[in-house]
Design a protein around this motif. Structure first.
Motif, PDB file in Angstrom:
ATOM      1  N   SER A  17      55.837 -34.061  76.886  1.00 13.30           N
ATOM      2  CA  SER A  17      55.838 -35.469  76.515  1.00 13.30           C
ATOM      3  C   SER A  17      54.563 -35.799  75.750  1.00 13.30           C
ATOM      4  O   SER A  17      53.471 -35.398  76.166  1.00 13.30           O
ATOM      5  CB  SER A  17      55.942 -36.339  77.770  1.00 13.30           C
ATOM      6  N   THR A  18      54.688 -36.529  74.638  1.00 15.75           N
ATOM      7  CA  THR A  18      53.490 -36.940  73.900  1.00 15.75           C
ATOM      8  C   THR A  18      52.656 -37.913  74.717  1.00 15.75           C
ATOM      9  O   THR A  18      51.427 -37.919  74.642  1.00 15.75           O
ATOM     10  CB  THR A  18      53.882 -37.599  72.560  1.00 15.75           C
ATOM     11  N   SER A  33      50.919 -37.376  68.342  1.00 17.75           N
ATOM     12  CA  SER A  33      52.069 -37.326  67.425  1.00 17.75           C
ATOM     13  C   SER A  33      51.640 -36.886  66.029  1.00 17.75           C
ATOM     14  O   SER A  33      52.349 -36.123  65.357  1.00 17.75           O
ATOM     15  CB  SER A  33      52.747 -38.696  67.359  1.00 17.75           C
ATOM     16  N   PHE A  48      59.208 -28.714  68.823  1.00 21.97           N
ATOM     17  CA  PHE A  48      59.798 -29.400  69.979  1.00 21.97           C
ATOM     18  C   PHE A  48      60.965 -30.266  69.511  1.00 21.97           C
ATOM     19  O   PHE A  48      60.889 -30.908  68.470  1.00 21.97           O
ATOM     20  CB  PHE A  48      58.767 -30.277  70.696  1.00 21.97           C
ATOM     21  N   ARG A  50      63.368 -33.442  70.677  1.00 21.74           N
ATOM     22  CA  ARG A  50      63.409 -34.539  71.636  1.00 21.74           C
ATOM     23  C   ARG A  50      64.766 -34.583  72.338  1.00 21.74           C
ATOM     24  O   ARG A  50      65.815 -34.573  71.704  1.00 21.74           O
ATOM     25  CB  ARG A  50      63.148 -35.867  70.921  1.00 21.74           C
ATOM     26  N   LEU A  55      60.458 -33.514  75.603  1.00 21.77           N
ATOM     27  CA  LEU A  55      60.378 -32.585  74.483  1.00 21.77           C
ATOM     28  C   LEU A  55      60.737 -31.177  74.926  1.00 21.77           C
ATOM     29  O   LEU A  55      60.112 -30.619  75.830  1.00 21.77           O
ATOM     30  CB  LEU A  55      58.969 -32.595  73.892  1.00 21.77           C
ATOM     31  N   GLN A  56      61.747 -30.610  74.296  1.00 19.89           N
ATOM     32  CA  GLN A  56      62.166 -29.242  74.612  1.00 19.89           C
ATOM     33  C   GLN A  56      61.646 -28.295  73.535  1.00 19.89           C
ATOM     34  O   GLN A  56      61.901 -28.496  72.346  1.00 19.89           O
ATOM     35  CB  GLN A  56      63.684 -29.153  74.681  1.00 19.89           C
TER      36      GLN A  56
END
Length: 268
Positions: A17-18, A33, A48, A50, A55-56
């Protein structure tokens, strides 16, 4: 390529995650970001994707992440000052599984306190402790050796086993230990018919119940002689931090306390 950008990549890879990455890095989400956008351009890969769960990482990100993390670790080791004094530490966090916390928590605190005046936070191990170690909010974990995320390093220190104790005429009590036996009945390997009628997740409550009931009690040993209900105990650290002076020092203290607890148990 900027080393800071690679740190952002690894933090994103771990946190997914950002927003979480920004919090861990102490930077703004927009900064994270922006760095991600630059990395995507330089590496010619989205890195990544979303999803609803965050985030994958792409297959390329999965491939390069361990190498980048290892490289960062080696750089940090090279830049780390040779001199380390535990007296300069401010805060130490250890998570330890139950019933180990009761069996050796006091000794561990006293051992650490002899070398530093840092604040010592000793907490019970939970499933979330794995994430805390990876993120760096926890220094050391002491729990059973088992499959864990690849970002964690485990070192086996001793063995333990369960044996029946208490009043066998009473009810069978099961002690739930988080991240160990919530959903499995370890004792069924040699006793398929036994079923618990009382279930607790607190070691001290279990001990009180043994006055009128019975349960499997955890024992320490060093030779692994008891095979039926055996577990291995490990010191768990972040793989990225395992060579850090603080972690090495703390690991050695934890190992010392565990082995002393084993030796004391064997003398009883």
């Amino acid at each position: 390529m900027d080393l800071n950008a690679l740190n952002v990549f690894i933090t994103l890879y771990k946190s997914g995650s950002t927003q979480r990455a920004a919090k861990l890095l102490g930077r703004s989400q927009s900064f994270v970001s922006k760095v991600l956008a630059q990395l995507r351009e330089e590496l010619n890969d989205p890195l990544f994707i979303r999803t609803a769960n965050g985030l994958q990482p792409t297959s390329y990100a999965d491939k390069i992440a361990p190498k980048i993390q290892s490289s960062i670790e080696q750089i940090n080791i090279a830049l780390e000052p040779e001199y380390f004094d535990p007296k300069n530490l401010q805060y130490i966090t250890v998570h330890i599984g139950e019933p180990l916390a009761v069996m050796m928590g006091k000794a561990l605190i006293e051992t650490i306190r002899r070398e530093t005046n840092a604040v010592i936070e000793l907490r019970q191990w939970r499933k979330t402790s794995n994430d805390g170690l990876i993120e760096g909010s926890i220094d050391i974990g002491i729990q059973t050796l088992k499959d864990r995320p690849q970002q964690l390093y485990q070192k086996k220190i001793a063995s333990g086993y369960g044996s029946l104790g208490g009043n066998l005429e009473g009810e069978f009590v099961k002690l739930i230990v988080d991240d160990l036996n919530e959903y499995v009945e370890l004792y069924r390997a040699f006793d398929e018919k036994r079923n618990p009628t009382i279930i607790v997740d607190n070691y001290m409550v279990q001990q009180e119940l043994l006055k009128n009931n019975y349960s499997y009690q955890f024992n320490l040993e060093s030779n692994g002689a008891h095979k039926n209900l055996a577990v291995d105990l490990a010191i768990i650290t972040s793989a990225a931090r395992r060579h850090e002076a603080k972690i090495v020092w703390l690991s050695e203290l934890c190992q010392k306390v565990i082995l002393e607890a084993v030796n004391n148990k064997n003398k009883i």
